[in-house]
Design an enzyme around this catalytic site. Structure first.
Site, PDB file in Angstrom:
ATOM      1  N   HIS A 173      -3.374  -5.795   1.333  1.00 54.70           N
ATOM      2  CA  HIS A 173      -2.614  -5.902   2.578  1.00 54.70           C
ATOM      3  C   HIS A 173      -2.479  -7.351   3.039  1.00 54.70           C
ATOM      4  CE1 HIS A 173      -2.327  -1.631   3.998  1.00 54.70           C
ATOM      5  NE2 HIS A 173      -3.261  -1.483   3.076  1.00 54.70           N
ATOM      6  N   GLU A 206      -0.648  -8.605   5.182  1.00 60.58           N
ATOM      7  CA  GLU A 206      -0.483  -8.704   6.649  1.00 60.58           C
ATOM      8  C   GLU A 206      -1.825  -8.741   7.358  1.00 60.58           C
ATOM      9  OE1 GLU A 206      -0.343  -6.025   4.920  1.00 60.58           O
ATOM     10  OE2 GLU A 206      -0.547  -4.184   6.080  1.00 60.58           O
ATOM     11  N   CYS A 248       0.838  -1.204   0.000  1.00 57.94           N
ATOM     12  CA  CYS A 248       0.000   0.000   0.000  1.00 57.94           C
ATOM     13  C   CYS A 248       0.872   1.253   0.000  1.00 57.94           C
ATOM     14  CB  CYS A 248      -0.937  -0.035   1.211  1.00 57.94           C
ATOM     15  SG  CYS A 248      -2.281   1.159   1.086  1.00 57.94           S
TER      16      CYS A 248
END
Ligand SMILES: Nc1ncnc2c1ncn2[C@@H]1O[C@H](COP(=O)(O)OP(=O)(O)O)[C@@H](O)[C@H]1O
Ligand SMILES: [Mg+2]
Lengths: 225, 743, 85, 85
Positions: free
Chosen positions: A194, A196, A84
């Protein structure tokens, strides 16, 4: 495998990235003002709003002291993942082609997105197979990938598209549905989604784990180069 | 009163600043002289409604604030409860209504910034934000504009600072047309023993101001704005808009937490309304000390600021801390590392005087006690209006057939999907969010694993239906509390504590005073009956324009705990063939319901009294069943009644249902009647039967197909008049109204 | 010396902000407006104007997606974008 | 007619972007830069320039917190903000 996650003033997802990476290896934070990468094997430039995203996303962060070292590390084939805001920083730093523009909707969008793996040769998709479907959230206001047409053709020809939004899933008007790209060598990867935030069924999906696991496979970098 | 002394601004200025003549006289008495400009400015803010709670403090004192789990009650920047394993959960809701009516984007953004600071001011790391919004009807351009900008502002601030916005609520009602409500709630986590208070102590200790520089932001802003009805003067108030800088606040947050982590601070306090004045005075008052502040040392954004401007500036993203002299250097170093400006601006002194200096020379001296604790408190003069205050909602022609009515309700402004709103918020950052918006009735946030518990979690819900409260301020407020209890129960959570924001009109008007006192009585009674302590909150009065007061709107925020997040139920049907049951026995009423609104029916003058004990028993049964993993879904029946609740379960799970009801009080009441205390649950047949046995309720059908079918009476009868058969896809279409209107 | 840098989206790159403004205007009763583009304005006080070009290249604009134009106080705008190399 | 609207934060109103840029520049070896402000540039094609003022007031700028300045093609910038009434 030791991951280093950079913390800029204004980073938001750095601890999330550290926790995610720690599921497949060791992970530590790297301070933006410290040029020393402390011998990590892979660098993650996390999401957030480095320097408030002021002026232009990623524009100021790319000049942080640590970024010079990251550029050097990348040029030697070290695996680098920009997520991002991190993707935006890597583009600004010239490690990745193209740029990210405001979403066509001009609004922040946070939602789960269906993605397709395009290349499986990048340092962070090696554990995936081509055309594999991943479910990973996106959350951004400036995620519309842009590059001149001829550059886009080159990227496709050189197998540098990492992820695409599945049909009907493009949240930002990104060129050719691009959600992530890599450099020619495949060791530097930038993603708008994302990973994560996709490592635990309790907080969402688990597709993201594969991306972190990829870089642990074999001696990542040189294999990719 | 004696003629204005030379150099003293005098009574007239005082009145312009919102003080009454008797209040001014009292100030003169306490100072034994007339206040100068600096002193008057400071008094006018500290004695404003916003800071002094002149019209609400006496009522607030009646609220139950004690409990075994309470770590910090009202009085600090935020309340906190014990959540086990050495952790405390801080939380508070606060309003930013008037600034948002003036500039919705910045008003909402700085509202979030302010509540975040209240949380980290006590040493807790903010882990979640919720927002509670009220606007005029969606068909008004102004309402859509305010919604659009306010949501953008909340997202801008919360997203940029890395705190997830995990829930909230939005209602559209005509009485908010000219006075929207923007309330924000924040939750924070801290090691119990690391919580810090704001009491300044230790004469000789140094006062350090850190964060943004000080400009003319909000001079005569929030405090004054929030203490006078918005009116023609509006335009004039505009230049004092504060601009939020989430980047500065992010650094301020990390910096503050690191300072506490290292044990470098004696006390910490955020700068909110009334800026330096209120923060310094509060810190001195709590620590029963005095303070010297040299305004010449305050870093300014604009060179030529007067001492009084510096003292009342509401520039955002600033904090004030008390530091022992030997730690000052260390404190400044930490701030420098976070690129946060920090300056020693004064020191703690003996005695109770707040002295304002400029380059060492005194420009003002006030007794802290007078400033903070001696503002006169007023008794309300409540008077029940002899007729319903509010006109009937301008509804109109709602379909008369049940299916049509259901679709109309699903698409109505208050019941349509909030997706276009919450998709503008990052609900994921910090990796704690186990239940996202529209997945469950309450947001679920993971806590760190602890011995014997791998996935302990928190649940949080915010609620307050102003129209119901307008129907009956006492019962309506009780409903808001019970609604939160019900939401928590659906994810298996037990309440720990409550915060609230009381949004009302002008309390000096008898009918508003009546609404306010009924509301607080209801809040107190509900909390006592449930054993849920009120640990904090906020009051926003004078929400009223020429068109009259807003609906009385107590916004209730409740937090709870659950042992295992894996078992937190979603609201959506999840398995074909599951049995569906309704738990809880409440006789639903159409009066004051969403359907009644749709039809433009007048508000009733009271609501049936909810049986608090019965509702909390039903909630307990649902909670225990969820915790035991007996259910596949749980959802409470709220606005729109049972039919809408069933439709929501279908949509969330993308599955249909066949339901058969007895039409006790008429079909419509059974389908669309409201009244807190019922739950729609689904699960394996035998399990659901057991739960019904325990809870009082009834198995009403089964999860099946891709239609929602609701019929009445015996099995044999086929769908007929007054009954429902709607495709889940069709329900989804209807539910999407808002996406057409904003995003 | 007082200087201004005008940064605008490059020709041919989709500019949703510009489009949004263009869409909003008629509703407010403003007809006859076309070709709206939204960019960035940076105003600054520089000791050495000769370095402005480099500042734009390196920080103030992204030549891949943006054109920029420098105005020194009092001077007329150059009218056209100095397309980045 | 081609027109430009320069929108900038009002005097005294906090300008986080300007601050961020000003703080960043020295690190990139650009010293001697002060008073940085970041605003918006709106370029448009208007049939009736006389309505620009009103457009700025109602849509292009937020008079509450922003000043604006109109440049018609070829004309020199007025140098100073036309403070919103
Ligand atoms: N409605 C309420 N219920 C309970 N406590 C309240 C309420 N309103 C205000 N308080 C308490 O009064 C104190 C002062 O509130 P406020 O002025 O909003 O604090 P701050 O200035 O830190 O925002 C706080 O401790 C707050 O929790
Ligand atoms: Mg506070």
């Amino acid at each position: 495998m030791r991951f280093g996650v950079i913390r800029f003033p204004g980073s938001c997802d750095e601890v999330d990235a550290q926790l995610a990476a720690a599921r497949v290896g060791e992970a530590q934070l790297l301070w933006h003002a410290d040029p020393d990468l402390h011998g990590v094997d892979a660098v993650i430039v996390p999401g957030g709003f480095s320097y408030g995203d002021y002026l232009r996303v990623g524009a100021i962060a790319r000049f942080a002291a640590v970024m010079e070292s990251v550029v050097g590390f990348a040029r030697q084939g070290g695996p680098v993942l920009g997520i991002c805001n991190g993707f935006q920083v890597l583009c600004e730093a010239g490690l990745l082609p193209g740029a990210l523009l405001p979403n066509v909707g001009l609004r922040f969008v946070c939602r789960q997105a269906e993605l397709e793996v395009v290349t499986d040769r990048s340092a962070f998709t090696r554990a995936c197979s081509r055309a594999e479907r991943l479910s990973i959230p996106v959350k951004h206001t400036t995620g519309r990938y842009y590059a001149p047409e001829e550059t886009l053709d080159e990227l496709e020809a050189a197998d540098q598209i990492v992820l695409r939004y599945a049909p009907g899933q493009n949240p930002n008007g990104s060129a050719r549905e691009i959600a992530g790209v890599c450099n020619r060598e495949g060791n530097v990867v930038g993603l708008m989604p994302h990973p994560e935030h996709a490592v635990d069924p309790l907080t969402g999906s688990t597709s993201g784990l594969k991306l972190f696991a990829s870089v642990c496979e074999g001696d990542g970098v040189r294999a990719a180069a | 009163m004696a003629a204005t002394a030379p150099g003293a601004p005098g009574l007239e200025r005082a009145q312009l600043l919102g003080l009454t003549e008797p209040e001014y006289a009292l100030i003169v008495e306490k100072l034994a002289r007339e206040p100068n400009e600096v002193e008057l400015a400071m008094f006018s803010l500290m004695w404003s409604e916003h800071c002094a709670y002149k019209h609400s403090k006496k009522l607030l004192r009646t609220l139950p604030t004690e409990g075994p789990r309470v770590v910090m009650g009202p009085g600090e920047n935020a309340g906190a409860v014990d959540v086990g394993d050495g952790l405390a959960l801080a939380f508070k809701v606060e309003s930013h209504n008037h600034p948002s009516a003036v500039e919705p984007f910045q008003g909402a953004a700085t509202g979030v910034g302010g509540i975040l600071r209240d949380i980290f001011a006590i040493g807790a790391r903010p882990i979640a934000v919720l927002d509670s919004l009220r606007f005029g009807e969606l068909d008004s351009d102004r309402s859509r504009y305010l919604l659009d900008r306010a949501v953008a502002g909340i997202g801008h601030y919360g997203n940029s600072i890395g705190v997830p916005t995990v829930g909230g609520e939005v209602y559209f009602e005509a009485p908010y047309e000219q006075n929207c409500l923007i309330n924000a709630m924040c939750l924070g986590l801290a090691d119990r023993e690391r919580l810090i208070r704001s009491a300044a102590t230790g004469p000789g200790n140094v006062l350090v101001l850190f964060g943004a520089s000080t400009g003319r932001d909000g001079i005569g802003g929030a405090s004054v704005l929030a203490s006078a009805e918005l009116g023609v003067g509006d335009e004039a108030k505009r230049p004092s808009v504060q601009i939020g800088d989430p980047f500065e606040e992010k650094k301020l947050l990390e910096c503050s937490l690191e300072l506490l982590e290292r044990g470098l601070l004696v006390a910490l306090q955020d700068l909110g309304a009334a800026g330096l004045t209120s923060s310094a005075a509060e810190m001195a008052s709590k620590g029963e000390v005095g303070l010297d502040i040299d305004v010449a040392r305050v870093p300014l954004r604009e060179a030529d600021m007067e001492p009084f401007e510096i003292m009342v500036s509401e520039s955002q993203e600033r904090m004030l801390c008390v530091v022992e002299p030997e730690h000052v250097t260390a404190v400044l170093e930490v701030c420098a590392r976070w690129e946060t400006r920090a300056t020693a601006i004064g020191e703690v002194t003996e005695g109770g005087a707040l002295r304002i200096l400029r380059d060492g020379g005194p420009v003002g001296q006030l007794p802290v006690a007078a400033l903070v604790d001696e503002c006169p408190l007023y008794d309300l003069t409540p008077e029940r209006p002899d007729a319903q205050l509010y006109p009937a909602p301008s509804g109109g022609s709602a379909p008369t057939d049940a299916g049509g009515a259901l679709l109309a309700l699903m698409g109505s402004s208050n019941l349509s999907s909030r997706r276009p709103v919450f998709e503008q918020y990052d609900c994921l950052v910090q990796s704690r969010t186990a239940r996202r918006p529209e997945q469950a009735d309450a947001a679920v946030l993971l806590l760190p694993a602890r011995p014997g518990q791998e996935h302990p979690a928190l649940a949080v819900s915010i609620d307050g239906n102003g129209r119901r409260v307008a129907c009956d301020p006492y019962q309506g407020t009780i409903e808001a509390v019970l609604e939160c209890v019900a939401n928590l129960a659906c994810v298996g959570a037990e309440p720990l504590g409550l915060t609230n924001c009381l949004n009302f009109g002008n309390p000096e008007k008898p009918h508003v005073a009546w609404q306010l006192s009924q509301c607080v009585r209801g809040l107190g009674d509900a909390c006592r009956a449930l054993g849920v302590p009120v640990v904090g909150g906020n009051v926003s009065l004078y929400n009223e324009t020429a068109d009259g007061p807003i609906y009385p709107t107590p916004v209730v925020g409740m937090v709870g705990e659950l042992p295992d997040a894996l078992r937190a139920a979603g609201l959506g049907f999840s398995r074909e063939g599951d049995a569906i049951a309704v738990i809880g026995s409440v006789t639903p009423q159409l009066a004051g319901s969403e359907l009644a609104k749709l039809r433009g029916e007048a508000l009733p003058e009271q609501l049936p009294a909810p049986d608090i004990a019965a509702v909390s028993r039903a909630a307990a049964v649902v909670r225990e069943a969820v915790r035991a993993g007996e259910l596949s879904s749980a959802h409470d029946v709220a606005e729109g009644g049972l039919a809408v609740a069933l439709a929501e379960c279908c949509l969330a799970g993308q599955l249909g249902a066949r339901v058969r009801l007895e039409a006790a009080d008429g079909l419509e009441a059974a389908l669309f009647g409201e009244g807190v205390g019922r739950f729609v649950v689904s699960g394996p047949c035998d399990r659901v039967q057991e739960v019904v046995g325990r809870g009082g309720g009834k198995v009403v059908g089964r999860v099946q197909g891709d239609h929602l079918q609701i019929t009445f009476g015996p099995e044999t009868k086929a769908t007929a008049e007054g009954e429902i058969d709607v495709g889940v896809g069709e329900l989804g279409q209807a539910h999407r109204t808002l996406s057409g209107t904003i995003a | 010396m007082r200087a201004r840098v005008l940064v605008r989206p490059k020709q041919g790159i989709l500019d949703p902000q510009g489009q949004a403004v263009e869409r909003a205007l008629p509703a407010l009763g403003f007809s006859g407006v076309r070709g709206v583009h939204v960019g960035r304005l940076i105003e600054l006080e520089v000791e050495d104007p000769s370095r402005l070009e480099e500042m734009c290249q390196r920080l103030l604009a992204n030549p891949l997606i943006e054109d920029y134009e420098v105005q020194l106080d009092g001077t007329a705008p150059e009218g056209h974008a100095s397309a980045a190399p």
